[in-house]
Design a protein around this motif. Sequence first.
Motif, PDB file in Angstrom:
ATOM      1  N   PRO A 363     -12.118  -9.677   0.071  1.00 62.65           N
ATOM      2  CA  PRO A 363     -11.135 -10.155  -1.014  1.00 62.65           C
ATOM      3  C   PRO A 363     -10.677  -8.958  -1.747  1.00 62.65           C
ATOM      4  O   PRO A 363      -9.457  -8.732  -2.272  1.00 62.65           O
ATOM      5  CB  PRO A 363     -11.577 -11.481  -1.760  1.00 62.65           C
ATOM      6  CG  PRO A 363     -13.205 -11.290  -1.629  1.00 62.65           C
ATOM      7  CD  PRO A 363     -13.327 -10.682  -0.249  1.00 62.65           C
ATOM      8  N   THR A 414      -8.951 -12.265  -8.404  1.00 63.25           N
ATOM      9  CA  THR A 414      -9.534 -12.379  -7.277  1.00 63.25           C
ATOM     10  C   THR A 414     -11.076 -13.018  -7.425  1.00 63.25           C
ATOM     11  O   THR A 414     -11.278 -13.752  -6.298  1.00 63.25           O
ATOM     12  CB  THR A 414      -9.878 -10.722  -6.788  1.00 63.25           C
ATOM     13  OG1 THR A 414      -8.713 -10.012  -6.629  1.00 63.25           O
ATOM     14  CG2 THR A 414     -10.596 -11.020  -5.358  1.00 63.25           C
ATOM     15  N   VAL A 418     -11.934 -16.332  -5.199  1.00 60.15           N
ATOM     16  CA  VAL A 418     -13.227 -16.413  -4.423  1.00 60.15           C
ATOM     17  C   VAL A 418     -13.985 -18.065  -4.920  1.00 60.15           C
ATOM     18  O   VAL A 418     -14.601 -18.754  -4.137  1.00 60.15           O
ATOM     19  CB  VAL A 418     -14.233 -15.266  -4.694  1.00 60.15           C
ATOM     20  CG1 VAL A 418     -15.623 -15.567  -4.197  1.00 60.15           C
ATOM     21  CG2 VAL A 418     -13.591 -14.164  -4.162  1.00 60.15           C
TER      22      VAL A 418
END
Length: 1016
Positions: A363, A414, A418
């Motif tokens: 990611p 990010t 996740v």
Amino acid sequence: MQRVRGISPGLICSTRYMWQIFGRHKSHRLYSSASALKAAESYQPGQRIHGFTVEEVIPVPELYLTAVTLSHDVTRAKHLHVARQDSNNVFSVGFRTTPMDSTGVPHILEHTTLCGSQRFPCRDPFFKMLNRSLATFMNAWTASDYTMYPFSSQNPKDFSNLLSVYLDAAFFPRLRELDFRQEGWRLENEDNQDPDSPIIFKGVVFNEMKGAMTSPEQIFALHCQRNLLPSHTYSHNSGGDPLHIPRLTWQQLKDFHATHYHPSNSRFFTYGDLPLEGHLEVIQQQALASFSPITPETEVPNEVRWTQPREKHVHCAPDAMAADPEKQTTVSVSFLLNNLTDSFEGFTMSILSHLLVSGPTSPFYQALLQANIGSDYSPVLGYDGSTKDASFSVGLQGINEKDIKQVKNIIEETFKKVVETGFEKERIDAVLHKIEISQKHQSTTFGLQLIASLMQSWNHDADLANILRVNENVQRFQTCLAENPRFLQDKTEEYFLRNNHRLSLVMTPKEDYNEELDQEEKRLLEGMVSGLSQEDRKDIYVKGQELAEEQDKEDDIAVLPTLKVSDIEPELKRTTLEFKQTDGIHVQCCEQPTNGMTYFRAVSTLRSIPEDLMPYIPLFCAVITKMGAADMTFNEFAQKEELKTGGLNISHHVCQDPNDMSSIEQGVSLTSFSLDRNFEDMFNLWSDIFNSPNLNDMDRLTTLVRMRASELAMSIPDMGHAYAMKHAGSTLSPVGRIQEICGGMAQVSFMKRIAESSDLTETMEKLRQAAGLILNKDNMRCALNSGPEFMNEALGHLQRFLGTLPGASQEKGLPLLTKIDGFNSESQWTHFELPFPVNYVSRGTQAVPYTHTDFAKLRILARLMSAKFLHREIREKGGAYGSGATLGTEGSFKFFSYRDPNSLQTLETFDKAVEWAIEASYSQQDIDEAKLSVFSAVDAPVAPSDKGMSLFTSHISEDMKQEQRRRMFAVSKEDLQFVAQRYLALGAQVDSVTLLGPQNTATKSSKWNILQDSSL
């Protein structure tokens, strides 16, 4: 300098030592190894052996080893023995070293400890013993919180000798003031023969750390650690800050040794197929029996957790090689994680780190790198288990300062994504596949790698059994995932979103950064010098004379034992190879015990490469497996690559005909390996690259170009000597020219220009042209290293793969060498002006190809000059971190220096080295020692995966090697005098000089070509 992942910059000294010590002590047990593994399995907790008590016996079948942990009954010294059927035996002794300032005391102590001991009182025995051993590794390094002294050897007698010297060096060093002044720092007249010349700072570590702290990467990593863990030892630079090193006194050094280099603060490690009892007997008799227990008080407390995040802004010098001067800012966010002693938590966090940042499917790669905001990840990246409290960092370098906030926002978002979406099962399976491969892959340095990785946790008393039993950690991890599918998401939330112990670190360039450092050093020097009386100045001059006399003194090294040339096997160990034709392609087959792994290599030869395309070949190699292929995006391709292989790699290949310097082979080399069960899948991926490469994604190419340009630019401070040598050799041979274009300063400058371009259309077109030349089987040859049970199946998979490739195979035999006509060697003197406080200097001279009768003579001469002349003159006297001479298989003889405070003086020393060689004041013993050193490299262990590769990649056969062996045994003093005069004396051959370093008035002459930042 060697850099170890996760250890802060400048904190590692990788001074190499190869030494032997006599075996007069009782050490017969070291010579019997047949039952070592069985003996280790038979030990029982509570069993006493030579002053030690067994604490635990740890079978680890997945790593083919049994570990035994012990404690010394008197001093409480810890010992880990790893029994394994591996003849490359390893010893290490490590100490927890926790400095509370940045004077570099553990680093300088590491150097000074190795300058002679009670039993071996000659000056600097370890560098002198470089040539007296067949050791396969000799090193020492200082990390943030420990110092370690490892060695390895395949020879039992050699191992016994080395063990004696290491023990005496670590526990009974002389620690003389002269050695402290040479290795650490001193005030001395600039010209030590002139008492009226200016007084300046000198010292090996002082100059080493000035060079080490040149790199923005190292500066950033140091500030990251010291600001994330500010309360104790990690807030200091254990390597030494050049502005703090001059505050260290000789007495403080000795005091630090007394409290930190004590058995009660030590950790011993032995590995291999030699029995434990012999090791323990020697350690007890030669070291531990002389000590009583102490309480070392070196324990590192856990960092007190913050209630609020913190920010820090630091500076560095502008990067002369940056593609965009406006984009030189680095930003990262770092988080303090688990205590390192919790091995399963560390295992989990390392997996989570890999999932978060490694590869194009991660990611953060997608969110940060594919956005093309910066050039690459920040220097400190991912899970770092080198400090007692582990950490995780992520960020970007090469950004515009105005994008700092955007990068921080991307990082935060990010992590949230996740936590919300988690990771695909395939990505987790790929990480577990990577662990399986790492267990099966056989390395010749397994023991060294094992202690290097274990020491970080063991240093803080982690449970070694929990770390070594990899499969148990894997099974527990899988159980946690099965019981809680959000296991990794919960960890992400715990450690990153709800963790207030986080540091936002920003580093920006400052135009006068180096000038400010210079001024601070001058103020420090002036402050120390201004208060000196005439008597003090006289004393400084006298001490300088004393040191110079000591450095010039011929040591009586009779106390130092040595192996003899007769101890070297006259015949090399040969490898059985088979040669086959598959689909018209030449295939080299080598059956080896590879633990269910198969290794594939191929060379695709290009008979000619257009001149304008040549500098693009390394870029092509760097990107072609990372662009995607067939119907797969680069993300999808990378996912399959991780699931099925140990990696697919293409690199530029160039080698010289061993018989002729004007005949070369150039092309690309393909390398990959996989578990046997995945071998067909691996070839399917290669087939996709050859038949359907994706060379259309301009955004992806932009990302990869910026990353490669940044990586090359950042490598110069650590690899300046290698760049200097490549450039010096570029006018001496056709191969040298190509190596400079494709891997030297020319390539760094080329990639800088490409990265500066706003339109990569032309670059993409060049890569397509390269693909047309390379991605076929027209001039290909292959090699397979596999187990005998799988070789036939591997050949079948290879044949099917080759049948899918475009082009027509050649059946005329290999290698495909091209004669280079019209190459004319020429002399050049080049100064790359770079904003470094130290220099990297090289002089190259034309020599001979591998099979020439003089090659062996020059090879021995290079080692002799390095050990017996250059080390003393350039390191001991001149204060450079390293120096030497080397003979390359491309036919050039090169001198070099590394992190050197001098420039033209060093060139003069190179000339004096040649005069010394011609005068031949060295002894037969000196020559024999040089032979031992060369043979230690020639006979270094080779992993099953690499057997036969010198023939495949360099066309050097075992018959050629055996002839070289015979010639090296026969080298005489007269031979060395002859080749020194014939090839190295000024005017004897075309020579070339390259200097990387700061502005220098001495190079402002007509013979020097000066390349400044703007012209690089």
